[in-house]
Scaffold this motif. Structure first.
Motif, PDB file in Angstrom:
ATOM      1  N   ASP A 271      42.970 102.549 114.934  1.00 42.05           N
ATOM      2  CA  ASP A 271      43.335 102.112 113.591  1.00 42.05           C
ATOM      3  C   ASP A 271      43.856 103.321 112.839  1.00 42.05           C
ATOM      4  OD1 ASP A 271      42.246  99.661 114.291  1.00 42.05           O
ATOM      5  OD2 ASP A 271      40.383  99.975 113.183  1.00 42.05           O
ATOM      6  N   SER A 272      44.745 103.099 111.880  1.00 40.19           N
ATOM      7  CA  SER A 272      45.226 104.223 111.087  1.00 40.19           C
ATOM      8  C   SER A 272      45.591 103.776 109.673  1.00 40.19           C
ATOM      9  CB  SER A 272      46.438 104.890 111.750  1.00 40.19           C
ATOM     10  OG  SER A 272      47.524 103.999 111.807  1.00 40.19           O
TER      11      SER A 272
ATOM     12  N   SER B 110      36.328 100.551 116.684  1.00 44.29           N
ATOM     13  CA  SER B 110      34.894 100.254 116.644  1.00 44.29           C
ATOM     14  C   SER B 110      34.218 100.858 115.418  1.00 44.29           C
ATOM     15  CB  SER B 110      34.214 100.787 117.913  1.00 44.29           C
ATOM     16  OG  SER B 110      34.397 102.186 118.011  1.00 44.29           O
ATOM     17  N   SER B 111      34.958 101.592 114.584  1.00 45.88           N
ATOM     18  CA  SER B 111      34.376 102.251 113.416  1.00 45.88           C
ATOM     19  C   SER B 111      33.821 101.260 112.401  1.00 45.88           C
ATOM     20  CB  SER B 111      35.407 103.155 112.737  1.00 45.88           C
ATOM     21  OG  SER B 111      36.469 102.373 112.232  1.00 45.88           O
ATOM     22  N   GLY B 112      34.256 100.036 112.463  1.00 43.22           N
ATOM     23  CA  GLY B 112      33.761  99.011 111.549  1.00 43.22           C
ATOM     24  C   GLY B 112      32.514  98.305 112.045  1.00 43.22           C
TER      25      GLY B 112
ATOM     26  N   ASP C  92      33.321  90.124 108.603  1.00 45.53           N
ATOM     27  CA  ASP C  92      33.885  91.179 107.752  1.00 45.53           C
ATOM     28  C   ASP C  92      34.258  92.438 108.538  1.00 45.53           C
ATOM     29  OD1 ASP C  92      31.298  91.979 108.353  1.00 45.53           O
ATOM     30  OD2 ASP C  92      30.886  92.768 106.358  1.00 45.53           O
ATOM     31  N   ALA C  93      34.450  92.299 109.827  1.00 49.75           N
ATOM     32  CA  ALA C  93      34.737  93.458 110.687  1.00 49.75           C
ATOM     33  C   ALA C  93      35.999  94.199 110.231  1.00 49.75           C
ATOM     34  CB  ALA C  93      34.874  93.027 112.141  1.00 49.75           C
ATOM     35  N   ASP C  94      37.057  93.475 109.928  1.00 47.75           N
ATOM     36  CA  ASP C  94      38.302  94.134 109.505  1.00 47.75           C
ATOM     37  C   ASP C  94      38.135  94.847 108.170  1.00 47.75           C
ATOM     38  OD1 ASP C  94      39.593  93.415 111.804  1.00 47.75           O
ATOM     39  OD2 ASP C  94      40.678  91.728 110.906  1.00 47.75           O
ATOM     40  N   GLN C  95      37.401  94.254 107.241  1.00 43.93           N
ATOM     41  CA  GLN C  95      37.160  94.908 105.951  1.00 43.93           C
ATOM     42  C   GLN C  95      36.382  96.194 106.143  1.00 43.93           C
ATOM     43  OE1 GLN C  95      36.712  91.677 106.544  1.00 43.93           O
ATOM     44  NE2 GLN C  95      37.880  90.560 105.011  1.00 43.93           N
TER      45      GLN C  95
ATOM     46  N   ARG D 212      36.407  98.046 108.876  1.00 40.87           N
ATOM     47  CA  ARG D 212      37.330  98.990 109.514  1.00 40.87           C
ATOM     48  C   ARG D 212      38.228  99.641 108.477  1.00 40.87           C
ATOM     49  NH1 ARG D 212      39.906  95.415 114.212  1.00 40.87           N
ATOM     50  NH2 ARG D 212      41.136  97.279 114.617  1.00 40.87           N
ATOM     51  N   ILE D 213      38.724  98.821 107.541  1.00 40.71           N
ATOM     52  CA  ILE D 213      39.580  99.352 106.474  1.00 40.71           C
ATOM     53  C   ILE D 213      38.783 100.294 105.576  1.00 40.71           C
ATOM     54  CG2 ILE D 213      40.880  98.708 104.400  1.00 40.71           C
ATOM     55  CD1 ILE D 213      41.733  96.148 105.978  1.00 40.71           C
TER      56      ILE D 213
END
Length: 155
Positions: free
Chosen positions: A95-96, A123-125, A132-135, A137-138
């Motif tokens: 992700d960036s 996997s940081s999220g 809410d995995a994408d939130q 990660r963001i």
């Protein structure tokens, strides 16, 4: 021979003494305002995400603000979340979050410009199966991006 080694070490130390290891616009520059522009991200079709990132990044950077001083203008230019379903990323990527931090003096003159690219594993999220995995990660990318900005500014 100890004398030769000491001489070489002394010469290396003298050369490194002149190296600048901190930001040239470090703690001496006060930041009176922080502005985050997510417009470029919104124009790429990510307006909902841009609206979410703006207050997150403002909160992350709020500790840099003082009473008066220069304006920190952060423009978020790109976000990429790789496909991820636990274990390894499907695309084997990261992700960036890409931004540009500009320090604008009280006279309107640009004092510094720092391109920032925060890169993290998908996997940081945390758990990929949570809604809410994408939130998350963001949020991890925003925190990393803000940390790089603080480092560049010497804080």
């Amino acid at each position: 021979m100890p004398t030769r080694r000491l001489l070489a070490l002394g010469a290396a130390a003298a050369l490194l003494a002149g190296c600048q290891t901190t930001s040239r616009h470090g703690p001496g520059i006060a930041i009176g305002a922080i502005r985050v522009d997510t417009g470029p991200l919104a124009t790429k079709g990510q307006s909902a995400t841009a609206a979410m990132i703006k207050p997150m990044l403002e909160r992350e950077l709020a500790g840099l603000r003082s009473a008066h001083g220069a304006t920190l203008l952060v423009t978020v230019t790109g976000l990429y979340l790789t496909s991820y379903a636990g274990g390894q990323a499907v695309t084997l990527g990261n992700d960036s979050l890409e931004s540009e931090a500009r320090l604008i003096g009280t006279d309107g003159r640009e004092l510094a410009r720092y391109p920032v690219l925060a890169i993290m594993a998908p996997s940081s999220g945390g758990a990929w199966y949570r809604p809410d995995a994408d939130q998350r990660r963001i949020a991890a990318l925003v925190a990393s991006n803000a940390e790089w900005i603080r480092r560049y500014l010497g804080g």
